[in-house]
Scaffold this motif. Structure first.
Motif, PDB file in Angstrom:
ATOM      1  N   LEU A 103      -8.280  12.627   4.779  1.00 46.26           N
ATOM      2  CA  LEU A 103      -7.509  13.845   4.526  1.00 46.26           C
ATOM      3  C   LEU A 103      -7.048  14.489   5.828  1.00 46.26           C
ATOM      4  N   MET A 104      -7.923  14.511   6.831  1.00 46.52           N
ATOM      5  CA  MET A 104      -7.523  15.084   8.117  1.00 46.52           C
ATOM      6  C   MET A 104      -6.400  14.265   8.746  1.00 46.52           C
ATOM      7  N   LYS A 105      -6.490  12.941   8.645  1.00 49.47           N
ATOM      8  CA  LYS A 105      -5.419  12.090   9.164  1.00 49.47           C
ATOM      9  C   LYS A 105      -4.105  12.392   8.444  1.00 49.47           C
ATOM     10  N   ALA A 106      -4.189  12.584   7.136  1.00 49.83           N
ATOM     11  CA  ALA A 106      -2.982  12.883   6.363  1.00 49.83           C
ATOM     12  C   ALA A 106      -2.407  14.243   6.754  1.00 49.83           C
ATOM     13  N   MET A 107      -3.274  15.220   6.954  1.00 53.40           N
ATOM     14  CA  MET A 107      -2.805  16.545   7.347  1.00 53.40           C
ATOM     15  C   MET A 107      -2.093  16.508   8.697  1.00 53.40           C
ATOM     16  N   LEU A 108      -2.534  15.607   9.553  1.00 54.08           N
ATOM     17  CA  LEU A 108      -1.909  15.446  10.869  1.00 54.08           C
ATOM     18  C   LEU A 108      -0.768  14.432  10.844  1.00 54.08           C
ATOM     19  N   GLN A 109      -0.510  13.872   9.650  1.00 53.93           N
ATOM     20  CA  GLN A 109       0.533  12.857   9.465  1.00 53.93           C
ATOM     21  C   GLN A 109       0.297  11.641  10.368  1.00 53.93           C
ATOM     22  N   GLN A 110      -0.954  11.290  10.511  1.00 55.75           N
ATOM     23  CA  GLN A 110      -1.326  10.108  11.292  1.00 55.75           C
ATOM     24  C   GLN A 110      -1.626   8.966  10.317  1.00 55.75           C
ATOM     25  N   TYR A 111      -0.582   8.356   9.820  1.00 58.57           N
ATOM     26  CA  TYR A 111      -0.730   7.318   8.803  1.00 58.57           C
ATOM     27  C   TYR A 111      -0.860   5.947   9.475  1.00 58.57           C
ATOM     28  N   ASP A 112      -1.993   5.751  10.112  1.00 60.49           N
ATOM     29  CA  ASP A 112      -2.214   4.536  10.882  1.00 60.49           C
ATOM     30  C   ASP A 112      -3.324   3.700  10.251  1.00 60.49           C
ATOM     31  N   SER A 113      -3.814   2.727  10.999  1.00 56.82           N
ATOM     32  CA  SER A 113      -4.843   1.829  10.462  1.00 56.82           C
ATOM     33  C   SER A 113      -6.152   2.570  10.186  1.00 56.82           C
ATOM     34  N   GLU A 114      -6.461   3.583  10.986  1.00 53.58           N
ATOM     35  CA  GLU A 114      -7.681   4.357  10.744  1.00 53.58           C
ATOM     36  C   GLU A 114      -7.578   5.127   9.432  1.00 53.58           C
ATOM     37  N   TYR A 115      -6.408   5.656   9.154  1.00 55.15           N
ATOM     38  CA  TYR A 115      -6.158   6.354   7.884  1.00 55.15           C
ATOM     39  C   TYR A 115      -6.362   5.401   6.709  1.00 55.15           C
ATOM     40  N   GLN A 141       3.308   4.932   3.264  1.00 57.37           N
ATOM     41  CA  GLN A 141       2.831   4.228   4.457  1.00 57.37           C
ATOM     42  C   GLN A 141       1.700   3.250   4.134  1.00 57.37           C
ATOM     43  N   LEU A 142       1.305   3.179   2.863  1.00 56.64           N
ATOM     44  CA  LEU A 142       0.207   2.304   2.460  1.00 56.64           C
ATOM     45  C   LEU A 142       0.734   0.970   1.955  1.00 56.64           C
ATOM     46  N   ASN A 143      -0.051  -0.079   2.168  1.00 57.24           N
ATOM     47  CA  ASN A 143       0.346  -1.366   1.597  1.00 57.24           C
ATOM     48  C   ASN A 143       0.054  -1.383   0.102  1.00 57.24           C
ATOM     49  N   SER A 144       0.580  -2.371  -0.585  1.00 58.61           N
ATOM     50  CA  SER A 144       0.496  -2.398  -2.049  1.00 58.61           C
ATOM     51  C   SER A 144      -0.948  -2.499  -2.543  1.00 58.61           C
ATOM     52  N   GLN A 145      -1.807  -3.169  -1.790  1.00 60.38           N
ATOM     53  CA  GLN A 145      -3.199  -3.313  -2.205  1.00 60.38           C
ATOM     54  C   GLN A 145      -3.915  -1.963  -2.200  1.00 60.38           C
ATOM     55  N   ILE A 146      -3.709  -1.191  -1.147  1.00 56.30           N
ATOM     56  CA  ILE A 146      -4.350   0.122  -1.082  1.00 56.30           C
ATOM     57  C   ILE A 146      -3.713   1.065  -2.099  1.00 56.30           C
ATOM     58  N   GLN A 147      -2.414   0.938  -2.319  1.00 56.86           N
ATOM     59  CA  GLN A 147      -1.763   1.753  -3.348  1.00 56.86           C
ATOM     60  C   GLN A 147      -2.382   1.490  -4.721  1.00 56.86           C
ATOM     61  N   ASP A 148      -2.599   0.218  -5.036  1.00 51.91           N
ATOM     62  CA  ASP A 148      -3.220  -0.125  -6.319  1.00 51.91           C
ATOM     63  C   ASP A 148      -4.620   0.476  -6.425  1.00 51.91           C
ATOM     64  N   SER A 149      -5.389   0.384  -5.347  1.00 51.45           N
ATOM     65  CA  SER A 149      -6.743   0.951  -5.348  1.00 51.45           C
ATOM     66  C   SER A 149      -6.691   2.466  -5.506  1.00 51.45           C
ATOM     67  N   LEU A 150      -5.709   3.079  -4.885  1.00 51.64           N
ATOM     68  CA  LEU A 150      -5.568   4.535  -4.972  1.00 51.64           C
ATOM     69  C   LEU A 150      -5.262   4.973  -6.398  1.00 51.64           C
ATOM     70  N   ILE A 151      -4.375   4.266  -7.064  1.00 52.30           N
ATOM     71  CA  ILE A 151      -4.055   4.615  -8.457  1.00 52.30           C
ATOM     72  C   ILE A 151      -5.278   4.428  -9.346  1.00 52.30           C
ATOM     73  N   LYS A 152      -6.044   3.378  -9.113  1.00 50.90           N
ATOM     74  CA  LYS A 152      -7.280   3.182  -9.882  1.00 50.90           C
ATOM     75  C   LYS A 152      -8.262   4.316  -9.611  1.00 50.90           C
ATOM     76  N   ASN A 153      -8.308   4.774  -8.368  1.00 50.45           N
ATOM     77  CA  ASN A 153      -9.157   5.919  -8.027  1.00 50.45           C
ATOM     78  C   ASN A 153      -8.729   7.156  -8.816  1.00 50.45           C
ATOM     79  N   ILE A 154      -7.429   7.384  -8.897  1.00 48.63           N
ATOM     80  CA  ILE A 154      -6.926   8.539  -9.646  1.00 48.63           C
ATOM     81  C   ILE A 154      -7.232   8.377 -11.131  1.00 48.63           C
TER      82      ILE A 154
END
Length: 228
Positions: free
Chosen positions: A132-144, A175-188
């Motif tokens: 969340l902190m990375k997102a707030m800073l718009q740091q959409y990198d590998s650590e995010y 900024q997310l790849n499709s695999q993480i996007q899929d995991s995110l939707i499942k999380n929601i």
């Protein structure tokens, strides 16, 4: 032949040193817990009641948690608490229109959560807040991306993790790849079964509810969340 006094001293001296070190460590941990108690209780109260702490309240809590960290620097909980206190400072600054201070305090919160994940790498709450902190800073990198992945892996059914990950992930959706996007939707989808109202509020606040609804599978929960 019985050992001489000098030999007995050489045998017992390391034991005495080890015992003294153990006592010193225990006392230090005890003092750290005393200093950490008040900030812990204040954070619980603020989160439960929705109270926004004043700058003075935050400074006092941070002073205590800094002392706790100095006495027990490997305690990951204190780093998490420090991060949340810094984030409260960031929110106050944002509400006052001070963008520079918002960024500064958010960066401090990020540093605290980074330390927390190093000290307790399997704790999903630290990873979720780091994302969340990375997102707030718009740091959409590998650590995010890693923080989102770790949070979902270690806390798939943790209520607060579901909520924070939903917000952090949708902020950086493109900024997310499709695999993480899929995991995110499942999380929601997991989250809305128990925390639909909270997730709806968080996603609506960042104008990402409509985007999430495009990808959520049809269900009673989606209908309550999205209206269709």
């Amino acid at each position: 032949m019985p050992p001489s006094s000098k030999q007995r001293l050489l045998i017992t001296l390391p034991l005495i040193i080890a015992l003294c070190a153990a006592i010193f460590y225990s006392v230090s941990i005890g003092f750290a817990d005393l200093y950490g108690y008040s900030p812990r209780q204040h954070l619980k109260h603020w989160q439960k009641t929705g109270h926004t702490p004043t700058p003075d309240e935050l400074e006092q809590a941070l002073s205590s948690i800094h002392t706790a960290i100095s006495k027990d620097p490997r305690n990951a909980e204190y780093r998490d608490m420090q991060g949340l206190l810094n984030y409260y400072q960031a929110i106050n600054s944002y509400q006052q229109g001070d963008q520079a201070l918002f960024i500064e305090y958010t960066q401090q919160a990020l540093a605290s959560y980074q330390q927390a994940t190093r000290l307790r790498p399997n704790w999903p709450y630290s990873w979720a807040n780091l994302a969340l902190m990375k997102a707030m800073l718009q740091q959409y990198d590998s650590e995010y991306a890693q923080a989102l992945t770790q949070a979902m892996a270690f806390g798939p059914w943790e209520n607060d993790v579901n909520i924070v990950v939903a917000e952090a992930g949708m902020l950086g959706w493109f900024q997310l790849n499709s695999q993480i996007q899929d995991s995110l939707i499942k999380n929601i989808e997991r989250g809305i079964k128990r925390n639909g109202k909270s997730i709806k509020q968080r996603l609506s606040a960042i104008n990402k509810l409509g985007l999430a609804c495009i990808y959520i599978e049809e269900s009673k929960q989606r209908k309550r969340l999205c209206g269709f």
